[in-house]
Write a protein that holds these residues in place. Structure first.
Motif, PDB file in Angstrom:
ATOM      1  N   VAL A  95      26.052  24.135  43.536  1.00  0.00           N
ATOM      2  CA  VAL A  95      27.161  23.942  44.472  1.00  0.00           C
ATOM      3  C   VAL A  95      28.096  25.153  44.511  1.00  0.00           C
ATOM      4  O   VAL A  95      28.742  25.407  45.535  1.00  0.00           O
ATOM      5  CB  VAL A  95      27.973  22.665  44.139  1.00  0.00           C
ATOM      6  CG1 VAL A  95      27.096  21.435  44.239  1.00  0.00           C
ATOM      7  CG2 VAL A  95      28.625  22.754  42.773  1.00  0.00           C
ATOM      8  N   THR A  96      28.168  25.917  43.428  1.00  0.00           N
ATOM      9  CA  THR A  96      29.040  27.098  43.426  1.00  0.00           C
ATOM     10  C   THR A  96      28.286  28.362  43.819  1.00  0.00           C
ATOM     11  O   THR A  96      28.749  29.134  44.656  1.00  0.00           O
ATOM     12  CB  THR A  96      29.683  27.292  42.033  1.00  0.00           C
ATOM     13  OG1 THR A  96      28.656  27.432  41.041  1.00  0.00           O
ATOM     14  CG2 THR A  96      30.578  26.129  41.681  1.00  0.00           C
ATOM     15  N   GLY A  97      27.120  28.570  43.227  1.00  0.00           N
ATOM     16  CA  GLY A  97      26.362  29.785  43.498  1.00  0.00           C
ATOM     17  C   GLY A  97      25.659  29.787  44.832  1.00  0.00           C
ATOM     18  O   GLY A  97      25.684  30.780  45.568  1.00  0.00           O
ATOM     19  N   LYS A  98      25.040  28.664  45.179  1.00  0.00           N
ATOM     20  CA  LYS A  98      24.279  28.586  46.434  1.00  0.00           C
ATOM     21  C   LYS A  98      25.141  28.159  47.609  1.00  0.00           C
ATOM     22  O   LYS A  98      25.026  28.691  48.713  1.00  0.00           O
ATOM     23  CB  LYS A  98      23.114  27.603  46.263  1.00  0.00           C
ATOM     24  CG  LYS A  98      22.108  27.989  45.185  1.00  0.00           C
ATOM     25  CD  LYS A  98      21.356  29.253  45.542  1.00  0.00           C
ATOM     26  CE  LYS A  98      20.288  29.561  44.499  1.00  0.00           C
ATOM     27  NZ  LYS A  98      19.570  30.812  44.798  1.00  0.00           N
ATOM     28  N   LEU A  99      26.009  27.163  47.381  1.00  0.00           N
ATOM     29  CA  LEU A  99      26.814  26.628  48.476  1.00  0.00           C
ATOM     30  C   LEU A  99      28.203  27.258  48.560  1.00  0.00           C
ATOM     31  O   LEU A  99      28.895  27.095  49.566  1.00  0.00           O
ATOM     32  CB  LEU A  99      26.947  25.102  48.323  1.00  0.00           C
ATOM     33  CG  LEU A  99      25.631  24.325  48.237  1.00  0.00           C
ATOM     34  CD1 LEU A  99      25.917  22.827  48.136  1.00  0.00           C
ATOM     35  CD2 LEU A  99      24.733  24.613  49.434  1.00  0.00           C
ATOM     36  N   GLY A 100      28.608  27.947  47.491  1.00  0.00           N
ATOM     37  CA  GLY A 100      29.892  28.633  47.511  1.00  0.00           C
ATOM     38  C   GLY A 100      31.105  27.733  47.459  1.00  0.00           C
ATOM     39  O   GLY A 100      32.197  28.123  47.872  1.00  0.00           O
ATOM     40  N   GLN A 101      30.947  26.539  46.975  1.00  0.00           N
ATOM     41  CA  GLN A 101      32.069  25.598  46.904  1.00  0.00           C
ATOM     42  C   GLN A 101      33.006  25.941  45.753  1.00  0.00           C
ATOM     43  O   GLN A 101      32.569  26.372  44.686  1.00  0.00           O
ATOM     44  CB  GLN A 101      31.543  24.168  46.746  1.00  0.00           C
ATOM     45  CG  GLN A 101      30.723  23.670  47.920  1.00  0.00           C
ATOM     46  CD  GLN A 101      30.254  22.242  47.729  1.00  0.00           C
ATOM     47  OE1 GLN A 101      30.686  21.543  46.817  1.00  0.00           O
ATOM     48  NE2 GLN A 101      29.353  21.799  48.598  1.00  0.00           N
ATOM     49  N   ARG A 102      34.286  25.709  45.992  1.00  0.00           N
ATOM     50  CA  ARG A 102      35.298  25.921  44.958  1.00  0.00           C
ATOM     51  C   ARG A 102      35.851  24.599  44.433  1.00  0.00           C
ATOM     52  O   ARG A 102      36.735  24.603  43.571  1.00  0.00           O
ATOM     53  CB  ARG A 102      36.445  26.776  45.502  1.00  0.00           C
ATOM     54  CG  ARG A 102      36.046  28.220  45.783  1.00  0.00           C
ATOM     55  CD  ARG A 102      37.234  28.998  46.339  1.00  0.00           C
ATOM     56  NE  ARG A 102      36.895  30.415  46.474  1.00  0.00           N
ATOM     57  CZ  ARG A 102      37.030  31.295  45.504  1.00  0.00           C
ATOM     58  NH1 ARG A 102      37.452  30.911  44.321  1.00  0.00           N
ATOM     59  NH2 ARG A 102      36.714  32.565  45.708  1.00  0.00           N
ATOM     60  N   GLN A 103      35.355  23.523  44.954  1.00  0.00           N
ATOM     61  CA  GLN A 103      35.799  22.199  44.508  1.00  0.00           C
ATOM     62  C   GLN A 103      34.597  21.272  44.414  1.00  0.00           C
ATOM     63  O   GLN A 103      33.698  21.326  45.256  1.00  0.00           O
ATOM     64  CB  GLN A 103      36.829  21.619  45.485  1.00  0.00           C
ATOM     65  CG  GLN A 103      37.327  20.223  45.107  1.00  0.00           C
ATOM     66  CD  GLN A 103      38.472  19.757  46.003  1.00  0.00           C
ATOM     67  OE1 GLN A 103      39.546  20.361  46.020  1.00  0.00           O
ATOM     68  NE2 GLN A 103      38.240  18.696  46.763  1.00  0.00           N
ATOM     69  N   TYR A 104      34.593  20.451  43.366  1.00  0.00           N
ATOM     70  CA  TYR A 104      33.481  19.519  43.181  1.00  0.00           C
ATOM     71  C   TYR A 104      34.051  18.169  42.767  1.00  0.00           C
ATOM     72  O   TYR A 104      34.923  18.079  41.893  1.00  0.00           O
ATOM     73  CB  TYR A 104      32.520  20.032  42.107  1.00  0.00           C
ATOM     74  CG  TYR A 104      31.271  19.185  41.954  1.00  0.00           C
ATOM     75  CD1 TYR A 104      30.331  19.133  42.981  1.00  0.00           C
ATOM     76  CD2 TYR A 104      31.045  18.433  40.810  1.00  0.00           C
ATOM     77  CE1 TYR A 104      29.190  18.362  42.858  1.00  0.00           C
ATOM     78  CE2 TYR A 104      29.902  17.666  40.683  1.00  0.00           C
ATOM     79  CZ  TYR A 104      28.978  17.629  41.705  1.00  0.00           C
ATOM     80  OH  TYR A 104      27.855  16.858  41.585  1.00  0.00           O
ATOM     81  N   SER A 105      33.570  17.132  43.406  1.00  0.00           N
ATOM     82  CA  SER A 105      34.100  15.785  43.161  1.00  0.00           C
ATOM     83  C   SER A 105      33.371  15.084  42.017  1.00  0.00           C
ATOM     84  O   SER A 105      32.145  14.967  42.023  1.00  0.00           O
ATOM     85  CB  SER A 105      33.982  14.928  44.423  1.00  0.00           C
ATOM     86  OG  SER A 105      34.405  13.598  44.159  1.00  0.00           O
ATOM     87  N   LEU A 106      34.160  14.629  41.057  1.00  0.00           N
ATOM     88  CA  LEU A 106      33.671  13.778  39.970  1.00  0.00           C
ATOM     89  C   LEU A 106      34.538  12.519  39.930  1.00  0.00           C
ATOM     90  O   LEU A 106      34.981  12.083  38.868  1.00  0.00           O
ATOM     91  CB  LEU A 106      33.727  14.526  38.630  1.00  0.00           C
ATOM     92  CG  LEU A 106      32.746  15.693  38.473  1.00  0.00           C
ATOM     93  CD1 LEU A 106      33.034  16.464  37.190  1.00  0.00           C
ATOM     94  CD2 LEU A 106      31.294  15.182  38.468  1.00  0.00           C
TER      95      LEU A 106
END
Length: 290
Positions: A95-106
């Motif tokens: 999600v960070t390396g491939k999708l470039g997201q800076r936020q992830y829901s847990l």
């Protein structure tokens, strides 16, 4: 993703020194002194590093290294570095390396559970796993696909299973219930295998657990639980007959739905009619008179 990659070099240069002693001490990593200094120069090379690594807990509380926000069930979001978490979790790496997201829901996990995961990711040690928080932690590391933390959880579970009091039904019921939960929710059989091995090791343990479990469960519990119970009593199926007879005598009722299902399984084992004739005959008479 370019922003994350840009921060990658800045962060890795600072934590590389703290990780180097750990790497040099572990020959299994096959990284000598000359190559360690270049181990974290690029993302592709960093992915070759094998967690767990002790990056230093001080980096977890350093705002300058925070580039990933983790949204939790309740309370303020938690901040961490995407590189450290990516080296532990292929999910975070994607999600960070491939999708470039800076936020992830847990959002499905408590703040304390996620905090414990972060501390483990930064220190390379999963501490303070108790029976109270085991399920939440195991669910989280399974969700994030963190191999070494999954192994640590399994090790804790094995310790509890093989170290439990043979006459403590609460301890037995806990490990049985957790193994059943993991099997049903994660489709993982290894926990069940440990429980079967531990509970079937001695006749006294098998008899104690089977008898108490059938007395404690509802009249109709999941068939999966009964199938595992039958596995525990494999080659000792007479303890199930004993429990069924005891239940009928104690409650003065006909056989329960659980008992019927188990009896059907037992009837497939014809040898009990010969090896435990008196017990088998007693049960048949009780059923005919019910």
């Amino acid at each position: 993703s370019s922003g994350i990659n840009a921060e990658y070099g800045e962060f890795t240069s600072s934590f590389c020194l703290s990780a180097t002693p750990w790497l040099s001490r572990n020959a299994s990593r096959k990284m000598n002194t000359s190559t360690t200094s270049q181990a974290f120069q690029t993302p592709s090379q960093a992915q070759l590093a094998q967690a767990p690594l002790n990056f230093g807990l001080e980096f977890l509380t350093s705002p300058s290294h925070h580039n990933l926000t983790l949204v939790v069930q309740q309370g303020e979001p938690l901040q961490a570095n995407s590189v450290v978490l990516s080296l532990n979790s292929p999910v975070i790496s994607h999600v960070t390396g491939k999708l470039g997201q800076r936020q992830y829901s847990l959002r499905g996990f408590s703040r304390s559970t996620v905090q414990r995961f972060l501390e483990a990711a930064y220190t390379g040690s999963l501490e303070e796993v108790t029976k109270k928080n085991f399920r939440d932690i195991n669910n989280l590391v399974t969700h994030l696909e963190v191999p070494w933390m999954i192994d640590r959880c399994f090790s804790h579970f094995k310790t509890w299973t093989f170290g439990m009091d043979a006459n403590n039904f609460a301890e037995q019921h806990y490990v049985f219930t957790e193994a059943l939960y993991i099997y049903n929710h994660h489709n993982k059989r290894n926990y069940v295998d440990i429980v079967v091995k531990g509970f079937s090791a001695a006749l006294s343990v098998t008899r104690f657990f089977v008898t108490n479990y059938l007395e404690s469960v509802s009249l109709s519990c999941p068939l999966t639980a009964l199938d595992i119970l039958f596995e525990i009593a494999e080659n000792k199926e007479f303890v199930i007959l004993e429990a069924i007879v005891q239940h009928i005598d104690t409650c003065h009722t006909s056989i329960s739905q659980n008992g019927r299902y188990l009896l059907e399984r037992i009837c497939e084992t014809d040898r009990l009619r010969f090896t435990h004739r008196a017990l088998y005959k007693s049960l048949m008479e009780k059923l005919e008179g019910a």
